[in-house]
Enzyme design. Structure first.
Site, short mmCIF file in Angstrom:
data_model
loop_
_atom_site.label_atom_id
_atom_site.label_comp_id
_atom_site.label_asym_id
_atom_site.label_seq_id
_atom_site.Cartn_x
_atom_site.Cartn_y
_atom_site.Cartn_z
CD GLU A 1 13.70 1.20 8.87
OE1 GLU A 1 14.16 2.23 9.41
OE2 GLU A 1 14.33 0.13 8.82
CE LYS B 1 -1.35 2.99 2.63
NZ LYS B 1 -1.35 4.13 1.72
CB CYS C 1 13.21 9.42 8.30
SG CYS C 1 14.14 8.31 7.23
CD GLU D 1 10.49 13.03 11.16
OE1 GLU D 1 9.29 12.76 11.35
OE2 GLU D 1 11.24 12.29 10.55
P1 NAP Z 1 2.51 8.70 7.62
O1 NAP Z 1 1.45 9.73 7.65
O2 NAP Z 1 2.76 7.89 8.82
O3 NAP Z 1 2.14 7.77 6.38
C1 NAP Z 1 2.96 6.68 6.00
C2 NAP Z 1 2.10 5.64 5.33
O4 NAP Z 1 1.18 5.14 6.29
C3 NAP Z 1 1.27 6.15 4.16
O5 NAP Z 1 1.18 5.14 3.20
C4 NAP Z 1 -0.09 6.40 4.82
O6 NAP Z 1 -1.18 6.35 3.93
C5 NAP Z 1 -0.14 5.24 5.78
N1 NAP Z 1 -1.08 5.42 6.87
C6 NAP Z 1 -1.49 6.56 7.48
N2 NAP Z 1 -2.37 6.28 8.45
C7 NAP Z 1 -2.53 4.93 8.47
C8 NAP Z 1 -3.30 4.03 9.26
N3 NAP Z 1 -4.10 4.45 10.22
N4 NAP Z 1 -3.22 2.71 8.99
C9 NAP Z 1 -2.42 2.25 8.01
N5 NAP Z 1 -1.66 3.05 7.24
C10 NAP Z 1 -1.70 4.38 7.47
O7 NAP Z 1 3.91 9.31 7.22
P2 NAP Z 1 4.26 10.23 5.98
O8 NAP Z 1 3.85 11.61 6.30
O9 NAP Z 1 3.78 9.64 4.70
O10 NAP Z 1 5.84 10.09 5.93
C11 NAP Z 1 6.66 10.88 6.71
C12 NAP Z 1 7.14 10.11 7.92
O11 NAP Z 1 7.82 8.94 7.50
C13 NAP Z 1 8.15 10.91 8.69
O12 NAP Z 1 7.89 10.80 10.07
C14 NAP Z 1 9.47 10.23 8.35
O13 NAP Z 1 10.45 10.37 9.33
C15 NAP Z 1 9.05 8.80 8.18
N6 NAP Z 1 10.03 8.09 7.38
C16 NAP Z 1 10.84 7.19 8.04
C17 NAP Z 1 11.81 6.52 7.32
C18 NAP Z 1 12.72 5.56 8.01
O14 NAP Z 1 13.32 4.75 7.33
N7 NAP Z 1 12.85 5.60 9.33
C19 NAP Z 1 11.95 6.72 5.95
C20 NAP Z 1 11.10 7.63 5.32
C21 NAP Z 1 10.13 8.30 6.07
P3 NAP Z 1 -1.73 7.72 3.27
O15 NAP Z 1 -0.75 8.08 2.26
O16 NAP Z 1 -3.04 7.34 2.69
O17 NAP Z 1 -1.84 8.71 4.38
#
Ligand code: NAP
Length: 504
Positions: A266, A190, A300, A397
Protein backbone atom coordinates in the site's frame (compact mmCIF):
# COMPACT_ATOMS: atom_id res chain seq x y z
CA UNK A 1 -10.71 7.95 30.99
CA UNK A 2 -14.00 9.63 30.27
CA UNK A 3 -15.22 11.03 27.00
CA UNK A 4 -14.57 14.55 28.31
CA UNK A 5 -13.38 16.97 25.63
CA UNK A 6 -10.75 18.53 27.90
CA UNK A 7 -7.66 16.42 28.42
CA UNK A 8 -5.42 17.34 31.32
CA UNK A 9 -1.68 16.77 31.69
CA UNK A 10 -2.55 14.25 34.43
CA UNK A 11 -4.75 12.29 31.94
CA UNK A 12 -1.81 12.18 29.55
CA UNK A 13 0.64 11.00 32.18
CA UNK A 14 -1.77 8.34 33.46
CA UNK A 15 -2.30 7.01 29.96
CA UNK A 16 1.40 7.00 29.11
CA UNK A 17 2.07 5.17 32.37
CA UNK A 18 -0.31 2.39 31.29
CA UNK A 19 1.29 1.73 27.90
CA UNK A 20 3.91 -1.00 28.03
CA UNK A 21 7.04 0.02 26.19
CA UNK A 22 8.91 -3.29 25.79
CA UNK A 23 9.05 -5.59 22.80
CA UNK A 24 6.36 -8.30 22.70
CA UNK A 25 7.78 -11.62 21.52
CA UNK A 26 6.27 -15.08 22.04
CA UNK A 27 3.71 -13.73 24.48
CA UNK A 28 6.37 -12.06 26.67
CA UNK A 29 7.11 -8.38 27.21
CA UNK A 30 10.86 -8.00 27.15
CA UNK A 31 13.57 -5.37 26.85
CA UNK A 32 15.58 -5.13 23.63
CA UNK A 33 18.51 -7.57 23.63
CA UNK A 34 20.83 -4.58 23.30
CA UNK A 35 19.14 -2.89 26.26
CA UNK A 36 18.61 0.16 24.03
CA UNK A 37 15.54 2.35 23.94
CA UNK A 38 14.43 5.23 21.72
CA UNK A 39 12.47 8.37 22.42
CA UNK A 40 8.96 9.02 21.17
CA UNK A 41 8.11 12.72 20.99
CA UNK A 42 5.02 14.87 20.72
CA UNK A 43 5.07 16.69 17.34
CA UNK A 44 3.04 19.55 18.86
CA UNK A 45 5.69 20.39 21.42
CA UNK A 46 8.81 18.39 20.64
CA UNK A 47 8.64 17.02 24.19
CA UNK A 48 9.37 13.42 25.14
CA UNK A 49 6.37 11.14 25.58
CA UNK A 50 8.04 7.80 26.24
CA UNK A 51 11.14 5.66 25.88
CA UNK A 52 10.46 2.50 23.88
CA UNK A 53 12.57 -0.68 23.56
CA UNK A 54 14.59 -0.52 20.34
CA UNK A 55 14.60 -3.97 18.69
CA UNK A 56 17.88 -5.27 17.27
CA UNK A 57 18.25 -7.75 14.38
CA UNK A 58 18.52 -10.52 17.04
CA UNK A 59 15.16 -9.45 18.46
CA UNK A 60 13.74 -9.53 14.95
CA UNK A 61 14.96 -13.11 14.56
CA UNK A 62 13.44 -14.05 17.92
CA UNK A 63 10.13 -12.59 16.79
CA UNK A 64 10.18 -14.62 13.57
CA UNK A 65 11.23 -17.73 15.52
CA UNK A 66 8.13 -17.27 17.70
CA UNK A 67 5.83 -16.63 14.74
CA UNK A 68 7.18 -19.69 12.96
CA UNK A 69 6.79 -21.93 16.03
CA UNK A 70 3.20 -20.78 16.58
CA UNK A 71 2.13 -21.04 12.92
CA UNK A 72 1.14 -24.72 12.66
CA UNK A 73 -0.95 -24.75 15.84
CA UNK A 74 -2.54 -21.41 15.06
CA UNK A 75 -3.57 -22.54 11.58
CA UNK A 76 -5.47 -25.43 13.20
CA UNK A 77 -7.41 -23.18 15.58
CA UNK A 78 -11.12 -23.30 14.73
CA UNK A 79 -12.16 -20.24 12.73
CA UNK A 80 -14.79 -19.45 15.34
CA UNK A 81 -12.09 -19.20 18.01
CA UNK A 82 -10.07 -16.82 15.84
CA UNK A 83 -13.24 -14.83 15.14
CA UNK A 84 -14.05 -14.50 18.82
CA UNK A 85 -10.57 -13.24 19.68
CA UNK A 86 -10.97 -10.59 16.98
CA UNK A 87 -14.42 -9.70 18.26
CA UNK A 88 -13.11 -9.34 21.80
CA UNK A 89 -10.30 -7.14 20.50
CA UNK A 90 -12.92 -5.00 18.72
CA UNK A 91 -14.90 -4.65 21.96
CA UNK A 92 -11.77 -3.77 23.94
CA UNK A 93 -10.52 -1.16 21.45
CA UNK A 94 -14.01 0.34 21.33
CA UNK A 95 -14.28 0.39 25.13
CA UNK A 96 -10.86 2.07 25.29
CA UNK A 97 -11.51 4.41 22.36
CA UNK A 98 -10.52 7.49 24.35
CA UNK A 99 -7.18 5.97 25.32
CA UNK A 100 -6.39 4.98 21.74
CA UNK A 101 -7.48 8.40 20.48
CA UNK A 102 -5.33 10.27 22.97
CA UNK A 103 -2.34 8.01 22.27
CA UNK A 104 -2.55 8.77 18.55
CA UNK A 105 -3.04 12.48 19.14
CA UNK A 106 -0.02 12.58 21.40
CA UNK A 107 2.40 10.69 19.19
CA UNK A 108 1.14 11.69 15.73
CA UNK A 109 -0.46 15.08 16.34
CA UNK A 110 -3.94 14.89 14.79
CA UNK A 111 -6.85 16.50 16.68
CA UNK A 112 -8.68 14.23 19.12
CA UNK A 113 -11.86 14.22 17.02
CA UNK A 114 -9.86 12.84 14.08
CA UNK A 115 -8.17 10.27 16.29
CA UNK A 116 -11.59 9.12 17.49
CA UNK A 117 -12.60 8.73 13.85
CA UNK A 118 -9.54 6.57 13.28
CA UNK A 119 -10.36 4.44 16.33
CA UNK A 120 -13.80 3.69 14.89
CA UNK A 121 -12.31 2.98 11.44
CA UNK A 122 -9.38 0.93 12.74
CA UNK A 123 -11.52 -1.10 15.16
CA UNK A 124 -13.99 -1.92 12.41
CA UNK A 125 -11.35 -4.04 10.64
CA UNK A 126 -11.31 -6.23 13.75
CA UNK A 127 -15.09 -6.67 13.63
CA UNK A 128 -15.25 -7.07 9.85
CA UNK A 129 -12.61 -9.80 9.77
CA UNK A 130 -14.07 -11.50 12.86
CA UNK A 131 -17.12 -11.98 10.64
CA UNK A 132 -15.02 -13.17 7.69
CA UNK A 133 -13.01 -15.82 9.59
CA UNK A 134 -15.79 -18.45 9.68
CA UNK A 135 -16.63 -17.84 6.00
CA UNK A 136 -13.30 -19.02 4.56
CA UNK A 137 -14.33 -21.81 2.24
CA UNK A 138 -13.29 -23.89 -0.75
CA UNK A 139 -15.10 -26.02 -3.30
CA UNK A 140 -15.57 -29.59 -4.40
CA UNK A 141 -16.49 -30.33 -7.98
CA UNK A 142 -16.36 -32.92 -10.72
CA UNK A 143 -13.77 -32.47 -13.49
CA UNK A 144 -15.42 -31.67 -16.84
CA UNK A 145 -14.59 -35.12 -18.23
CA UNK A 146 -16.14 -36.71 -15.14
CA UNK A 147 -12.98 -38.63 -14.31
CA UNK A 148 -11.67 -36.84 -11.24
CA UNK A 149 -12.94 -34.84 -8.34
CA UNK A 150 -11.45 -31.39 -7.72
CA UNK A 151 -11.08 -30.23 -4.13
CA UNK A 152 -9.97 -26.63 -3.66
CA UNK A 153 -9.13 -25.47 -0.15
CA UNK A 154 -7.83 -22.23 1.32
CA UNK A 155 -4.82 -22.40 3.63
CA UNK A 156 -3.16 -19.64 5.67
CA UNK A 157 -0.14 -18.22 3.86
CA UNK A 158 2.08 -18.58 6.95
CA UNK A 159 4.19 -16.22 9.03
CA UNK A 160 3.88 -12.59 7.89
CA UNK A 161 5.95 -9.45 8.35
CA UNK A 162 4.01 -6.19 8.63
CA UNK A 163 5.67 -2.80 8.26
CA UNK A 164 3.37 0.16 8.94
CA UNK A 165 3.58 3.98 8.65
CA UNK A 166 2.96 6.71 11.21
CA UNK A 167 0.02 8.51 9.63
CA UNK A 168 -2.75 6.12 10.78
CA UNK A 169 -1.02 4.28 13.62
CA UNK A 170 -4.04 2.13 14.53
CA UNK A 171 -5.87 1.52 11.26
CA UNK A 172 -2.79 0.66 9.21
CA UNK A 173 -2.00 -2.04 11.79
CA UNK A 174 -5.51 -3.51 12.21
CA UNK A 175 -6.00 -3.56 8.41
CA UNK A 176 -3.21 -6.17 8.29
CA UNK A 177 -3.44 -7.90 11.67
CA UNK A 178 -7.18 -8.60 11.53
CA UNK A 179 -7.28 -10.47 8.20
CA UNK A 180 -4.09 -12.35 9.13
CA UNK A 181 -5.62 -13.54 12.41
CA UNK A 182 -8.86 -14.43 10.62
CA UNK A 183 -6.94 -16.47 8.03
CA UNK A 184 -4.81 -18.30 10.62
CA UNK A 185 -1.47 -16.57 9.99
CA UNK A 186 1.08 -15.58 12.62
CA UNK A 187 2.95 -12.29 12.32
CA UNK A 188 5.71 -9.87 13.24
CA UNK A 189 4.72 -6.19 13.31
CA UNK A 190 7.23 -3.38 12.91
CA UNK A 191 5.41 -0.07 13.49
CA UNK A 192 6.80 3.31 12.43
CA UNK A 193 9.47 4.58 14.82
CA UNK A 194 7.60 7.89 15.15
CA UNK A 195 4.40 6.24 16.43
CA UNK A 196 4.99 2.92 18.22
CA UNK A 197 2.76 3.66 21.24
CA UNK A 198 -0.54 2.90 19.51
CA UNK A 199 0.81 -0.46 18.32
CA UNK A 200 2.01 -1.22 21.86
CA UNK A 201 -1.44 -0.42 23.26
CA UNK A 202 -3.07 -2.55 20.57
CA UNK A 203 -0.78 -5.45 21.42
CA UNK A 204 -1.87 -5.18 25.07
CA UNK A 205 -5.44 -5.43 23.85
CA UNK A 206 -4.72 -8.58 21.86
CA UNK A 207 -3.03 -10.12 24.87
CA UNK A 208 -6.12 -9.34 26.94
CA UNK A 209 -8.36 -10.71 24.18
CA UNK A 210 -6.62 -14.10 24.50
CA UNK A 211 -4.43 -14.17 21.39
CA UNK A 212 -2.02 -17.09 21.96
CA UNK A 213 1.73 -16.45 22.37
CA UNK A 214 3.69 -16.14 19.13
CA UNK A 215 0.73 -15.18 16.93
CA UNK A 216 1.46 -11.45 17.11
CA UNK A 217 5.00 -10.28 17.84
CA UNK A 218 5.79 -6.57 18.06
CA UNK A 219 9.24 -5.12 17.40
CA UNK A 220 9.45 -1.32 17.42
CA UNK A 221 12.89 -0.29 16.19
CA UNK A 222 14.90 2.64 14.87
CA UNK A 223 16.81 0.27 12.56
CA UNK A 224 13.99 -0.65 10.18
CA UNK A 225 16.19 -1.88 7.34
CA UNK A 226 18.71 -3.76 9.48
CA UNK A 227 16.00 -5.53 11.48
CA UNK A 228 13.62 -6.42 8.66
CA UNK A 229 16.03 -7.27 5.80
CA UNK A 230 17.18 -10.58 7.37
CA UNK A 231 13.55 -11.55 8.00
CA UNK A 232 12.64 -10.89 4.36
CA UNK A 233 15.48 -13.21 3.30
CA UNK A 234 14.47 -15.92 5.82
CA UNK A 235 12.63 -18.82 4.12
CA UNK A 236 10.34 -19.21 7.14
CA UNK A 237 8.71 -15.87 6.33
CA UNK A 238 5.92 -16.34 3.76
CA UNK A 239 4.41 -12.92 3.32
CA UNK A 240 5.34 -9.24 3.53
CA UNK A 241 2.68 -6.57 3.81
CA UNK A 242 3.95 -3.01 3.72
CA UNK A 243 2.25 0.36 3.93
CA UNK A 244 4.46 3.35 3.31
CA UNK A 245 6.26 5.27 0.62
CA UNK A 246 6.66 3.97 -2.93
CA UNK A 247 10.41 4.46 -2.63
CA UNK A 248 10.76 2.05 0.32
CA UNK A 249 8.11 -0.30 -1.08
CA UNK A 250 10.00 -0.66 -4.35
CA UNK A 251 13.15 -1.65 -2.43
CA UNK A 252 11.23 -4.17 -0.33
CA UNK A 253 9.71 -5.76 -3.46
CA UNK A 254 13.23 -6.20 -4.85
CA UNK A 255 14.42 -7.74 -1.56
CA UNK A 256 11.38 -10.06 -1.53
CA UNK A 257 12.29 -11.49 -4.93
CA UNK A 258 15.01 -13.66 -3.40
CA UNK A 259 12.47 -15.83 -1.51
CA UNK A 260 9.69 -15.20 -4.07
CA UNK A 261 7.82 -13.82 -1.08
CA UNK A 262 4.16 -12.94 -1.42
CA UNK A 263 3.85 -9.17 -1.06
CA UNK A 264 1.09 -6.65 -0.48
CA UNK A 265 2.07 -3.04 -1.00
CA UNK A 266 0.00 0.00 0.00
CA UNK A 267 2.14 2.82 -1.32
CA UNK A 268 1.99 6.50 -2.12
CA UNK A 269 -0.70 8.39 -4.01
CA UNK A 270 -1.25 11.58 -5.96
CA UNK A 271 -5.03 11.87 -5.85
CA UNK A 272 -6.73 14.19 -8.33
CA UNK A 273 -9.88 15.93 -7.08
CA UNK A 274 -11.96 16.86 -10.13
CA UNK A 275 -14.80 19.38 -10.02
CA UNK A 276 -16.88 19.35 -13.20
CA UNK A 277 -18.97 22.27 -14.42
CA UNK A 278 -22.23 20.50 -13.44
CA UNK A 279 -21.10 19.73 -9.86
CA UNK A 280 -23.00 20.80 -6.78
CA UNK A 281 -20.37 23.35 -5.73
CA UNK A 282 -21.13 23.50 -1.97
CA UNK A 283 -20.97 19.69 -1.90
CA UNK A 284 -17.70 19.73 -3.86
CA UNK A 285 -16.22 22.26 -1.43
CA UNK A 286 -17.27 20.13 1.57
CA UNK A 287 -15.90 16.99 -0.13
CA UNK A 288 -12.69 18.81 -1.05
CA UNK A 289 -12.14 19.93 2.53
CA UNK A 290 -12.57 16.33 3.73
CA UNK A 291 -10.35 14.90 1.00
CA UNK A 292 -7.63 17.49 1.65
CA UNK A 293 -7.72 18.09 5.38
CA UNK A 294 -8.55 14.66 6.84
CA UNK A 295 -5.47 13.76 8.88
CA UNK A 296 -4.10 17.26 8.17
CA UNK A 297 -3.36 16.18 4.60
CA UNK A 298 -1.04 13.42 5.82
CA UNK A 299 -2.94 10.64 4.07
CA UNK A 300 -2.09 8.55 1.02
CA UNK A 301 -5.64 9.25 -0.23
CA UNK A 302 -5.42 13.01 0.40
CA UNK A 303 -6.50 15.16 -2.53
CA UNK A 304 -3.14 16.20 -3.96
CA UNK A 305 -4.27 18.15 -7.04
CA UNK A 306 -7.53 20.05 -7.49
CA UNK A 307 -8.62 20.07 -11.13
CA UNK A 308 -11.56 22.47 -11.46
CA UNK A 309 -13.54 23.26 -14.61
CA UNK A 310 -12.67 26.83 -15.60
CA UNK A 311 -16.34 27.92 -15.57
CA UNK A 312 -16.71 27.12 -11.85
CA UNK A 313 -13.13 27.71 -10.72
CA UNK A 314 -13.76 31.11 -9.16
CA UNK A 315 -16.89 30.01 -7.30
CA UNK A 316 -15.21 26.82 -6.02
CA UNK A 317 -11.95 28.55 -5.04
CA UNK A 318 -13.61 31.40 -3.14
CA UNK A 319 -15.74 29.02 -1.06
CA UNK A 320 -12.86 26.55 -0.60
CA UNK A 321 -10.45 29.26 0.62
CA UNK A 322 -13.09 30.46 3.08
CA UNK A 323 -13.42 26.96 4.54
CA UNK A 324 -9.63 26.42 4.67
CA UNK A 325 -9.24 29.77 6.48
CA UNK A 326 -11.59 28.48 9.19
CA UNK A 327 -9.18 25.77 10.37
CA UNK A 328 -7.65 26.25 13.78
CA UNK A 329 -4.10 24.91 14.07
CA UNK A 330 -3.39 23.81 17.64
CA UNK A 331 -2.16 20.84 19.66
CA UNK A 332 -4.62 18.02 19.03
CA UNK A 333 -5.67 17.87 22.68
CA UNK A 334 -6.92 21.48 22.63
CA UNK A 335 -10.71 21.66 22.17
CA UNK A 336 -10.38 24.30 19.42
CA UNK A 337 -7.88 22.24 17.38
CA UNK A 338 -9.11 21.28 13.92
CA UNK A 339 -5.68 20.71 12.40
CA UNK A 340 -2.61 19.44 14.21
CA UNK A 341 1.09 19.75 13.43
CA UNK A 342 2.90 17.84 10.73
CA UNK A 343 4.59 14.77 12.11
CA UNK A 344 8.17 16.07 12.10
CA UNK A 345 10.45 18.80 10.82
CA UNK A 346 11.48 16.81 7.73
CA UNK A 347 7.83 16.54 6.65
CA UNK A 348 7.31 20.26 7.24
CA UNK A 349 10.44 21.13 5.26
CA UNK A 350 9.21 19.03 2.34
CA UNK A 351 5.84 20.82 2.37
CA UNK A 352 7.59 24.22 2.55
CA UNK A 353 9.87 23.40 -0.36
CA UNK A 354 6.98 22.20 -2.53
CA UNK A 355 5.07 25.43 -1.85
CA UNK A 356 8.17 27.58 -2.48
CA UNK A 357 8.80 25.73 -5.75
CA UNK A 358 5.20 26.25 -6.91
CA UNK A 359 5.42 29.99 -6.14
CA UNK A 360 8.68 30.21 -8.10
CA UNK A 361 6.91 28.46 -10.97
CA UNK A 362 4.23 31.16 -10.95
CA UNK A 363 1.51 29.92 -8.56
CA UNK A 364 -0.51 32.48 -6.61
CA UNK A 365 -0.94 32.09 -2.83
CA UNK A 366 -4.66 32.45 -2.12
CA UNK A 367 -4.23 31.42 1.54
CA UNK A 368 -1.41 30.57 3.95
CA UNK A 369 1.89 29.51 2.44
CA UNK A 370 4.14 29.42 5.52
CA UNK A 371 5.19 27.45 8.55
CA UNK A 372 3.69 28.56 11.86
CA UNK A 373 6.45 29.65 14.27
CA UNK A 374 6.66 28.31 17.79
CA UNK A 375 6.93 24.84 19.23
CA UNK A 376 5.70 21.96 17.08
CA UNK A 377 5.75 21.41 13.33
CA UNK A 378 2.67 23.41 12.36
CA UNK A 379 2.03 24.62 8.81
CA UNK A 380 -0.69 27.02 7.67
CA UNK A 381 -3.65 25.62 5.74
CA UNK A 382 -2.69 26.77 2.25
CA UNK A 383 -4.41 27.22 -1.11
CA UNK A 384 -2.41 27.85 -4.29
CA UNK A 385 -4.09 28.87 -7.54
CA UNK A 386 -2.81 29.07 -11.09
CA UNK A 387 -0.36 26.27 -10.43
CA UNK A 388 1.33 25.62 -13.79
CA UNK A 389 1.60 22.14 -15.31
CA UNK A 390 5.01 20.68 -14.52
CA UNK A 391 5.21 22.20 -11.01
CA UNK A 392 6.74 19.64 -8.63
CA UNK A 393 3.80 20.06 -6.22
CA UNK A 394 1.47 18.49 -8.81
CA UNK A 395 3.72 15.47 -9.29
CA UNK A 396 4.76 14.63 -5.73
CA UNK A 397 2.80 13.64 -2.66
CA UNK A 398 2.43 16.83 -0.58
CA UNK A 399 1.46 15.15 2.72
CA UNK A 400 0.38 18.42 4.30
CA UNK A 401 -2.51 20.95 4.42
CA UNK A 402 -1.80 22.45 0.99
CA UNK A 403 -4.27 22.50 -1.90
CA UNK A 404 -2.94 23.38 -5.38
CA UNK A 405 -5.74 24.32 -7.79
CA UNK A 406 -5.53 24.15 -11.57
CA UNK A 407 -8.23 24.38 -14.22
CA UNK A 408 -9.38 22.37 -17.24
CA UNK A 409 -11.80 22.85 -20.14
CA UNK A 410 -13.06 19.41 -21.19
CA UNK A 411 -13.77 16.04 -19.65
CA UNK A 412 -11.12 14.44 -21.86
CA UNK A 413 -8.54 16.95 -20.62
CA UNK A 414 -9.48 16.28 -16.97
CA UNK A 415 -9.08 12.52 -17.48
CA UNK A 416 -5.72 12.98 -19.21
CA UNK A 417 -4.45 15.22 -16.40
CA UNK A 418 -5.77 12.84 -13.72
CA UNK A 419 -4.04 9.84 -15.28
CA UNK A 420 -0.79 11.71 -15.95
CA UNK A 421 1.06 10.29 -12.92
CA UNK A 422 2.91 7.09 -12.05
CA UNK A 423 0.53 6.74 -9.06
CA UNK A 424 -2.98 5.30 -9.13
CA UNK A 425 -4.47 5.08 -5.67
CA UNK A 426 -7.68 7.13 -5.69
CA UNK A 427 -9.46 9.88 -7.59
CA UNK A 428 -12.35 12.04 -6.39
CA UNK A 429 -14.81 13.50 -8.89
CA UNK A 430 -17.82 15.75 -8.40
CA UNK A 431 -20.45 15.72 -11.13
CA UNK A 432 -24.23 15.49 -11.46
CA UNK A 433 -23.99 13.45 -14.67
CA UNK A 434 -24.39 9.71 -14.06
CA UNK A 435 -23.03 8.76 -17.46
CA UNK A 436 -19.97 10.87 -16.89
CA UNK A 437 -19.44 9.20 -13.51
CA UNK A 438 -19.58 5.80 -15.22
CA UNK A 439 -17.18 6.96 -17.93
CA UNK A 440 -14.76 8.04 -15.20
CA UNK A 441 -15.09 4.65 -13.50
CA UNK A 442 -13.88 3.11 -16.76
CA UNK A 443 -11.30 5.68 -17.84
CA UNK A 444 -9.41 6.57 -14.66
CA UNK A 445 -6.34 4.51 -13.81
CA UNK A 446 -6.86 4.25 -10.06
CA UNK A 447 -7.71 1.49 -7.62
CA UNK A 448 -10.48 3.60 -6.07
CA UNK A 449 -12.82 6.38 -7.18
CA UNK A 450 -15.00 8.64 -5.05
CA UNK A 451 -18.04 10.04 -6.86
CA UNK A 452 -19.43 13.09 -5.08
CA UNK A 453 -17.61 11.83 -1.97
CA UNK A 454 -14.46 13.15 -0.30
CA UNK A 455 -13.73 9.94 1.63
CA UNK A 456 -13.91 6.41 0.26
CA UNK A 457 -12.07 4.37 2.91
CA UNK A 458 -14.29 1.70 4.46
CA UNK A 459 -13.35 -1.59 6.12
CA UNK A 460 -15.97 -3.37 4.01
CA UNK A 461 -14.40 -2.13 0.75
CA UNK A 462 -11.20 -3.24 -1.02
CA UNK A 463 -8.65 -0.49 -0.43
CA UNK A 464 -5.62 -0.34 -2.70
CA UNK A 465 -3.98 1.14 -5.74
CA UNK A 466 -2.71 0.41 -9.23
CA UNK A 467 0.52 1.46 -10.95
CA UNK A 468 3.13 2.60 -8.40
CA UNK A 469 0.51 2.96 -5.66
CA UNK A 470 0.73 -0.70 -4.84
CA UNK A 471 -0.21 -4.34 -5.10
CA UNK A 472 -3.09 -6.11 -3.38
CA UNK A 473 -6.14 -4.93 -1.47
CA UNK A 474 -6.91 -4.42 2.21
CA UNK A 475 -10.42 -4.67 3.65
CA UNK A 476 -13.59 -5.95 2.02
CA UNK A 477 -14.06 -9.58 0.97
CA UNK A 478 -10.78 -9.26 -0.91
CA UNK A 479 -8.72 -8.38 2.18
CA UNK A 480 -8.55 -11.90 3.57
CA UNK A 481 -7.38 -13.38 0.25
CA UNK A 482 -4.04 -11.65 0.78
CA UNK A 483 -3.46 -14.10 3.66
CA UNK A 484 -4.73 -17.28 2.02
CA UNK A 485 -3.13 -19.74 -0.37
CA UNK A 486 -5.24 -21.82 -2.72
CA UNK A 487 -4.50 -25.53 -2.52
CA UNK A 488 -5.91 -27.91 -5.11
CA UNK A 489 -6.30 -31.60 -4.37
CA UNK A 490 -6.98 -33.87 -7.35
CA UNK A 491 -8.95 -36.98 -6.37
CA UNK A 492 -9.50 -40.02 -8.53
CA UNK A 493 -13.11 -40.84 -9.43
CA UNK A 494 -14.44 -42.49 -6.27
CA UNK A 495 -16.74 -44.76 -8.34
CA UNK A 496 -13.97 -46.62 -10.18
CA UNK A 497 -10.93 -48.37 -8.80
CA UNK A 498 -7.70 -46.31 -9.10
CA UNK A 499 -6.21 -48.89 -11.45
CA UNK A 500 -8.93 -48.00 -14.02
CA UNK A 501 -8.11 -44.25 -14.09
CA UNK A 502 -5.66 -42.43 -16.24
CA UNK A 503 -3.67 -39.58 -14.84
CA UNK A 504 -2.62 -36.70 -17.02
P1 NAP B 1 8.08 5.24 4.86
O1 NAP B 1 9.21 6.16 5.14
O2 NAP B 1 8.11 4.42 3.63
O3 NAP B 1 7.96 4.33 6.15
C1 NAP B 1 6.95 3.35 6.28
C2 NAP B 1 7.45 2.24 7.17
O4 NAP B 1 8.56 1.62 6.54
C3 NAP B 1 7.95 2.71 8.54
O5 NAP B 1 7.63 1.73 9.49
C4 NAP B 1 9.46 2.80 8.31
O6 NAP B 1 10.22 2.66 9.49
C5 NAP B 1 9.66 1.60 7.42
N1 NAP B 1 10.90 1.64 6.65
C6 NAP B 1 11.60 2.71 6.19
N2 NAP B 1 12.69 2.29 5.53
C7 NAP B 1 12.70 0.94 5.57
C8 NAP B 1 13.56 -0.06 5.05
N3 NAP B 1 14.65 0.23 4.37
N4 NAP B 1 13.25 -1.36 5.29
C9 NAP B 1 12.16 -1.69 5.98
N5 NAP B 1 11.29 -0.79 6.49
C10 NAP B 1 11.55 0.52 6.27
O7 NAP B 1 6.70 6.01 4.81
P2 NAP B 1 6.10 7.01 5.89
O8 NAP B 1 6.74 8.33 5.70
O9 NAP B 1 6.12 6.42 7.26
O10 NAP B 1 4.58 7.04 5.46
C11 NAP B 1 4.12 7.88 4.47
C12 NAP B 1 3.93 7.13 3.18
O11 NAP B 1 3.04 6.04 3.38
C13 NAP B 1 3.30 7.99 2.13
O12 NAP B 1 3.94 7.81 0.90
C14 NAP B 1 1.86 7.47 2.07
O13 NAP B 1 1.24 7.67 0.84
C15 NAP B 1 2.06 6.01 2.36
N6 NAP B 1 0.82 5.43 2.83
C16 NAP B 1 0.14 4.60 1.97
C17 NAP B 1 -1.07 4.06 2.37
C18 NAP B 1 -1.83 3.18 1.44
O14 NAP B 1 -2.70 2.47 1.92
N7 NAP B 1 -1.57 3.18 0.14
C19 NAP B 1 -1.58 4.33 3.63
C20 NAP B 1 -0.87 5.17 4.48
C21 NAP B 1 0.35 5.71 4.06
P3 NAP B 1 10.71 3.99 10.28
O15 NAP B 1 9.51 4.49 10.94
O16 NAP B 1 11.74 3.50 11.22
O17 NAP B 1 11.25 4.92 9.24
Amino acid sequence: MTTAITVTAADEQQLLGRIRTDLYIDGQWRAASSGRTFTVTDPSTGETLAEVADASPEDGQAALDAAHRAQRGWAKTPPRVRAEILRRAFDLVTARADEFALTMTLEMGKPLAESRGEVAYGAEFLRWFSEEAPRISGRYSTAPDGANRLLVVKRPVGPCLFITPWNFPLAMATRKIAPAIAAGCTMVLKPAALTPLTALLLTQVFEEAGLPPGVLNLIPTTSAGKVTAPLIKDPRLRKLSFTGSTEVGRRLIADSAEQVLRVSMELGGNAPFIVFEDADIPAAVAGGILAKMRNGGEACVAANRFLVHESVAEEFTTAFVERMAGFSAARGTEPQSTVGPLVDEATREKVSSLVAGAIEDGAHVALGGSSIPGPGYFYQPTVLTGVPAGARILDEEIFGPVAPITTFRTEAEAITLANDTPFGLVCFAFTADLNRALRLAEELDTGMLGINAGVVSNPAAPFGGVKQSGLGREGGFEGIDEYLETRYVGIADPFVSTSDTEDD
